[in-house]
Structure formats: structure tokens, C-alpha cells
Enzyme design. Sequence first.
Site, PDB file in Angstrom:
ATOM      1  N   ARG A  36      22.219  40.225 -56.221  1.00 57.47           N
ATOM      2  CA  ARG A  36      21.975  40.400 -54.734  1.00 57.47           C
ATOM      3  C   ARG A  36      22.810  39.843 -53.803  1.00 57.47           C
ATOM      4  NH1 ARG A  36      15.151  40.283 -55.825  1.00 57.47           N
ATOM      5  NH2 ARG A  36      15.216  42.321 -56.543  1.00 57.47           N
ATOM      6  N   ARG A  77      13.975  46.004 -54.169  1.00 62.00           N
ATOM      7  CA  ARG A  77      13.781  45.275 -53.020  1.00 62.00           C
ATOM      8  C   ARG A  77      15.027  45.602 -52.028  1.00 62.00           C
ATOM      9  NH1 ARG A  77       9.355  42.288 -54.009  1.00 62.00           N
ATOM     10  NH2 ARG A  77       9.415  41.103 -56.243  1.00 62.00           N
ATOM     11  N   GLY A 134      11.758  41.969 -65.716  1.00 65.18           N
ATOM     12  CA  GLY A 134      12.106  40.538 -66.413  1.00 65.18           C
ATOM     13  C   GLY A 134      11.105  39.474 -66.577  1.00 65.18           C
ATOM     14  N   SER A 136      13.008  28.406 -62.417  1.00 59.90           N
ATOM     15  CA  SER A 136      12.629  29.796 -62.800  1.00 59.90           C
ATOM     16  C   SER A 136      11.197  29.612 -63.367  1.00 59.90           C
ATOM     17  CB  SER A 136      13.509  30.270 -63.808  1.00 59.90           C
ATOM     18  OG  SER A 136      12.902  31.293 -64.730  1.00 59.90           O
ATOM     19  N   LYS A 172       2.689  40.899 -57.819  1.00 65.55           N
ATOM     20  CA  LYS A 172       3.357  41.342 -59.024  1.00 65.55           C
ATOM     21  C   LYS A 172       3.157  40.203 -60.073  1.00 65.55           C
ATOM     22  CE  LYS A 172       7.874  42.265 -59.081  1.00 65.55           C
ATOM     23  NZ  LYS A 172       8.612  41.692 -60.222  1.00 65.55           N
ATOM     24  N   SER A 173       3.449  39.059 -59.660  1.00 62.04           N
ATOM     25  CA  SER A 173       3.488  37.806 -60.694  1.00 62.04           C
ATOM     26  C   SER A 173       2.137  37.684 -61.031  1.00 62.04           C
ATOM     27  CB  SER A 173       4.048  36.631 -59.944  1.00 62.04           C
ATOM     28  OG  SER A 173       5.179  36.797 -59.577  1.00 62.04           O
ATOM     29  N   ASP A 211      13.007  35.979 -54.019  1.00 61.17           N
ATOM     30  CA  ASP A 211      12.835  37.397 -53.677  1.00 61.17           C
ATOM     31  C   ASP A 211      12.608  37.853 -52.335  1.00 61.17           C
ATOM     32  OD1 ASP A 211      12.629  37.542 -56.765  1.00 61.17           O
ATOM     33  OD2 ASP A 211      10.364  37.670 -56.617  1.00 61.17           O
ATOM     34  N   ARG A 228      20.748  41.320 -67.720  1.00 60.01           N
ATOM     35  CA  ARG A 228      20.281  40.159 -67.155  1.00 60.01           C
ATOM     36  C   ARG A 228      20.155  38.957 -68.412  1.00 60.01           C
ATOM     37  NH1 ARG A 228      15.109  41.326 -63.530  1.00 60.01           N
ATOM     38  NH2 ARG A 228      15.370  39.171 -63.148  1.00 60.01           N
TER      39      ARG A 228
END
Length: 433
Positions: free
Chosen positions: A349, A393, A94, A167, A22-23, A318, A122
Site C-alpha cells: 500500500r 481498500r 490474512g 500486529s 471485520k476483525s 487500515d 504475504r
Amino acid sequence: MSSVHRTSRPRLRGDIDIPGDKSISHRAVIFNAVATGSARITNFLTGADCLSTISCARALGVEVAQEDGEVHVRGVGLRGLREPADVLDCGNSGTTLRLLAGLLAGTSIFTVLTGDASLRSRPQRRIVEPLRALGAQIDGRQSGDRAPLAVRGGSLRGGAYRLPVASAQVKSALLLAALGGSGPLTLSGRIDSRDHTERMLIAMGVDLQIGPDEIILHPPTHPVLPYPLSLRVPGDLSSAAFWWVAAAIHPDAELTTLGVCLNPTRTGALDVLGTMGAAITITNQRIEGSEPVGDVTVRSSHLRGTIIDRALIPRLIDEIPILAIAAACAEGETVVRDAQELRAKESDRIATVAAGLTALGVEVEPAHDGMTIMGLGGPALCGAALQSHHDHRLAMAWAVASLVASGETTITDPESTAVSYPGFWETLREIER
Ligand code: S3P
């Protein structure tokens, strides 16, 4: 809201082609959009998040064609981006919102970035404050901490910024902003998040120096990335991890995940599962594009509890929901700490994982920055009604739990898996045969 009802399965076997990372898929579209020339991307993740990136790129006037599982991007450079006629909808993503906010801050156009209710809740101050320090004009709800974010592109200066949180979204937003800046940008502090941006920008000809404690980007002379980057996107480790834990906790399992990205800034879950005693074999290791890749096989294992903290956290952030299922089936206690970032993900989470584990009959003690999970000493979960909280997830972690839970497990909002893993439920059916 829809839900899925599941019961445990006697045997798991299979070789699984893991969908694109995904990234890397997001970055392949965003970076190539501001390069010179055209790029061909194969094994692109067609999850909802990356499709949001494609639709934003198109709204910015970039030609993106999707055909036969391939994506073609024709770069226009930073100055070639067109002011969109409407707000840019980043959906649940995000990465789309934060990377685009950084990139667009250094252009000459006005944009508004928004997303679904989860994304709008967020925190964004983490990108807005440092971008403003570079000269960006950017605002949003709650003084710029919540989307929609309005970005008035303009000329940015370079400078130095110490990253307070590990991050990759913040790091990447700043590096992308610096591409349109008038001087070099130096980043220090928590630069130890996933490094796909650095690898890809270097491959695209950007002058980026990476040291142990700092990253320095010199903006290109012309506001355009010198080379396009065609690539095959490696499989997403964050998707493969669900199958690793499924195999490790199940009494009769052997699963092989094929073509997984094994970038060391991402492989914390493999290290933790190894420490917990999982039977893991890695074969066919190779380099694909700028990334190390391999096939990972996991077999039924007897797991022991462990400690997950400090420098490990950004390398598996993640994967904590699925590692929590491994911990629940392990012998002894597992402690997760230094992971307050979990509170700022698609759901909180710490709260949502703890609630789900409790429903599955596991003793959990949530903390401000993690949780302690009392392992059951084996796959002794009790089937329960589990909430996905629209978090992809979580839905997948609960599906893995259901493979070994007694009685029936109900999971709300199973469609949320499409955000990062469009074929998840089909693959689950295939390995259960
Ligand atoms: C991502 C970075 C991580 C991760 C997210 C994807 C990225 O978030 O949790 O799923 O592609 O840069 P943070 O940068 O907020 O840690």
C-alpha cells in the site's frame, strides 16, 4: 477485468448503517467454534473474508448456520475440531489464515492453510517463528514464510515472546495457540495493536491479565473456552472511514455513520481527521458487548496537512489509503512514517497508494516506511484510470476520490470491495442523491 467509470457529484447526504466489523466477525466465529455451547451473532459481516472464516470453521467440523442476517455457531472445544478432508482456503483473508494457524497448532489434527495469490504472497514468518518457539510443527513455502502452511497440531508449551511488530494477527495467533498449551504465555513488546481478541477472550471466561507492557494468558484447565459469546457486531470503523473522508473533502456534504465501533485501539483515523480540521460530531455513545460504539457525523471541511507516525500507526493502519485522499485534498504537506507494515497488506500500500495519487495529479514521495503527500489545498483531484490491485481498500479510496475529481475516473476491479464492504457501491449511489 471489469472496471467502473465515475464522475464527481454535487452533493452528499445520508445516514449510513455501517456493516459489522471485520476483525470482530472473524473472531466471533473462530472463538465460539472452540467454546462450550452455542452463540448467536447479529450484524455479522458477510464480506468475502468473513465467509472464508465460516467455510474453514465448517470444514473443521463446526456447525455454523447463517439465517436472516444472523450467524449461529455451535462450539466443539479445541479437541472437538475435526481433521478436514482438504486444504483450508482462506481466500484473501490474512486474519483467517493467521488466527487459524495459531489455533490449530495446539490441536491434535493436521491442516493445510492457503489462500488467493495475494494472501500467498504475504509474509507468514511473523507467526511461524514464534509458534515454532512454543513447540508448534508448522511449515510452508520459503521455509515457512509463505502459504500454503502445513500445521501438524500437537502439544505446545507456554513461554514468553516479545512482539517485534504491532500486529493483532500475530498477537491473536499466539494467544490462540496458548489456549492449547501446557503453561502460561507472556507477550511483551508491541502489544499495542487492536485488542478485540483480548476483550472477547476475557468475556468468554479466559484467564487473561493485561498490563501496560505485557499480556499473560493462562490456558483453561480443559481445552475449551468456558462460555460462548453471543453479540451484535458493532459497525466497522475501517468501513465508516471512507464516508468520513468523503464528507470532509466534499464541498457540500454531511454524512452520518451509525453504530461504529469506537474502540480506542482503532480510532486513530478520527484523531487524525480531527487534527486536520475535519468537522466531526460523535453522538449516541454507548457500550455494546465488549466494545464502545457511537454515531459519527462529518461535514464539509477545510483540511490541513499533518504528521501520521509512531503510536498512531497501529491505530489506523487500515485507514491509510483513505487518509491519503484526505491528505491529497488538504492544505500543506502530510507525512506518513513508521508504517512499513503497509508493504505487507493486501497490496503493497505504499507503492499502490503513491501510484494512484500520482495519477490523480498529486505530488507524492514514497519512502520505505510511508510517504509524503503534497496537498492540493482543496478537492482539486484530476480524474484518472486507477488500479485497485485486487485490494478492497484501494478500490474504495479511489471511489471516494472520484466524488471530487474533475473529468472521469475509472477504477479497475470494483468487485474487490466485497472482501470487507459488500454494499459499498449501493451506499455510494444512495448518498449521491
Ligand atoms: C487485523 C489486523 C491488522 C489489520 C487487518 C485485520 C485483525 O493486521 O490490518 O485488516 O483482524 O487482527 P495486522 O495484524 O497484520 O496488523
